[in-house]
Design an enzyme around this catalytic site. Sequence first.
Site, PDB file in Angstrom:
ATOM      1  CG  ASP A   1      -6.081  -3.013   3.093  1.00 60.45           C
ATOM      2  OD1 ASP A   1      -5.030  -2.718   3.683  1.00 60.45           O
ATOM      3  OD2 ASP A   1      -6.725  -2.207   2.388  1.00 60.45           O
TER       4      ASP A   1
ATOM      5  CB  SER B   1      -0.890   0.015   1.246  1.00 63.05           C
ATOM      6  OG  SER B   1      -1.373   1.339   1.444  1.00 63.05           O
TER       7      SER B   1
ATOM      8  CG  HIS C   1      -3.713  -1.737  -1.704  1.00 59.64           C
ATOM      9  ND1 HIS C   1      -4.804  -2.517  -2.012  1.00 59.64           N
ATOM     10  CD2 HIS C   1      -4.110  -0.925  -0.689  1.00 59.64           C
ATOM     11  CE1 HIS C   1      -5.816  -2.206  -1.217  1.00 59.64           C
ATOM     12  NE2 HIS C   1      -5.429  -1.227  -0.402  1.00 59.64           N
TER      13      HIS C   1
ATOM     14  CG  MET D   1      -8.505   6.897   2.242  1.00 53.19           C
ATOM     15  SD  MET D   1      -7.739   6.867   3.862  1.00 53.19           S
ATOM     16  CE  MET D   1      -6.822   5.323   3.777  1.00 53.19           C
TER      17      MET D   1
ATOM     18  CG  ASP E   1      -5.072   2.257   0.763  1.00 52.56           C
ATOM     19  OD1 ASP E   1      -6.002   1.433   0.656  1.00 52.56           O
ATOM     20  OD2 ASP E   1      -3.946   1.954   1.197  1.00 52.56           O
TER      21      ASP E   1
ATOM     22  CG  HIS F   1      -9.166  -0.057  -0.629  1.00 49.49           C
ATOM     23  ND1 HIS F   1      -8.578  -0.281   0.610  1.00 49.49           N
ATOM     24  CD2 HIS F   1     -10.507  -0.013  -0.399  1.00 49.49           C
ATOM     25  CE1 HIS F   1      -9.515  -0.379   1.529  1.00 49.49           C
ATOM     26  NE2 HIS F   1     -10.693  -0.200   0.950  1.00 49.49           N
TER      27      HIS F   1
ATOM     28  CG  MET G   1     -11.558  -3.211   4.876  1.00 52.07           C
ATOM     29  SD  MET G   1     -10.034  -2.681   4.063  1.00 52.07           S
ATOM     30  CE  MET G   1      -9.231  -1.739   5.354  1.00 52.07           C
TER      31      MET G   1
ATOM     32  CG  MET H   1     -11.441   3.062   1.732  1.00 52.65           C
ATOM     33  SD  MET H   1      -9.910   3.053   2.694  1.00 52.65           S
ATOM     34  CE  MET H   1      -8.718   3.084   1.359  1.00 52.65           C
TER      35      MET H   1
HETATM   36  C1  DX5 Z   1      -6.447   1.400   5.422  1.00 57.10           C
HETATM   37  C2  DX5 Z   1      -5.916   1.051   4.046  1.00 57.10           C
HETATM   38  C3  DX5 Z   1      -4.771   0.144   4.073  1.00 57.10           C
HETATM   39  C4  DX5 Z   1      -3.554   0.642   4.788  1.00 57.10           C
HETATM   40  C5  DX5 Z   1      -2.787  -0.537   5.274  1.00 57.10           C
HETATM   41  O1  DX5 Z   1      -7.643   2.090   5.265  1.00 57.10           O
HETATM   42  O2  DX5 Z   1      -6.935   0.459   3.272  1.00 57.10           O
HETATM   43  O3  DX5 Z   1      -4.434  -0.279   2.744  1.00 57.10           O
HETATM   44  O4  DX5 Z   1      -2.729   1.445   3.991  1.00 57.10           O
HETATM   45  O5  DX5 Z   1      -1.731  -0.089   6.039  1.00 57.10           O
HETATM   46  P1  DX5 Z   1      -0.942  -1.064   7.037  1.00 57.10           P
HETATM   47  O6  DX5 Z   1      -0.421  -2.188   6.210  1.00 57.10           O
HETATM   48  O7  DX5 Z   1       0.104  -0.177   7.584  1.00 57.10           O
HETATM   49  O8  DX5 Z   1      -1.939  -1.523   8.073  1.00 57.10           O
HETATM   50 ZN    ZN Z   2      -6.421  -0.428   1.300  1.00 55.94          ZN
END
Ligand code: DX5
Ligand code: ZN
Length: 228
Positions: free
Chosen positions: A183, A11, A36, A40, A38, A69, A140, A71
């Site tokens: 994840d 990620s 990956h 948001m 993320d 991903h 998750m 969100m």
């Molecule tokens: C959280 C994200 C993850 C996050 C994981 O909302 O979807 O992908 O970056 O980070 P680690 O591996 O540090 O838990």
């Molecule tokens: Zn993620």
Amino acid sequence: MPQQPVKIAPSILSADFAKLGEEVRAVDAAGADYIHIDVMDGHFVPNLTIGPGVVKALRPHTAKPFDVHLMIAPVDAFVGAFAEAGADIISFHPEAGPHPHRTVQLIRSLGKKPGIVLNPHTPLSMIDYLLGDIDLVLVMSVNPGFGGQSFIRSQLDKIRELRRRIEAMSESQGGRIIDLEVDGGVNVETARLCIEAGADVLVAGTSTFQGGPAAYAPNIRSLRGQGA
Ligand code: DX5
Ligand code: ZN
């Protein structure tokens, strides 16, 4: 047990944002299977990160699949922009919109792989009538929004049950691959638990990027259970 060798999806939330292209090239060279990303929106989750412009800028830096991903809510309004920016897999949370199956159809219509993300509280029944139409289920193991959180162990039961359902669906569809991705809070110890429970794609932010670029390859090997 997993139907394919374990894939690691770093990620980039844990990468150095001041040099994201370089970071993506480094994890690619270090053996990452997916990148990956993320996304948001400060509304569906309490954080703001990356938009399609950044995805587009990163696209020339690697040929590895972009595992995006989302969100965000709404989802549908942005699917086209992420598809055009170079996403390969587009995953979303079914709670983020009223018609998840329509969103799956939209992603598929753009030639991309649809994935569904299950929050820690979300039951597997959410995908009873979606599993046959998607390419990835993301479990998750933290509440979405931030990297560096602790793995929620109750999700291991969900992974085990999901592995059974994926095997059955895959068999009924001629062996079609459906990724079972996890994840949040994945480190060497929890990676092993996830793999034993049936996961075959592991997202890893903190545990990939810790130690800087020289550590990325050994970090990724350790997550696969291959020793540093
Ligand atoms: C959280 C994200 C993850 C996050 C994981 O909302 O979807 O992908 O970056 O980070 P680690 O591996 O540090 O838990
Ligand atoms: Zn993620």
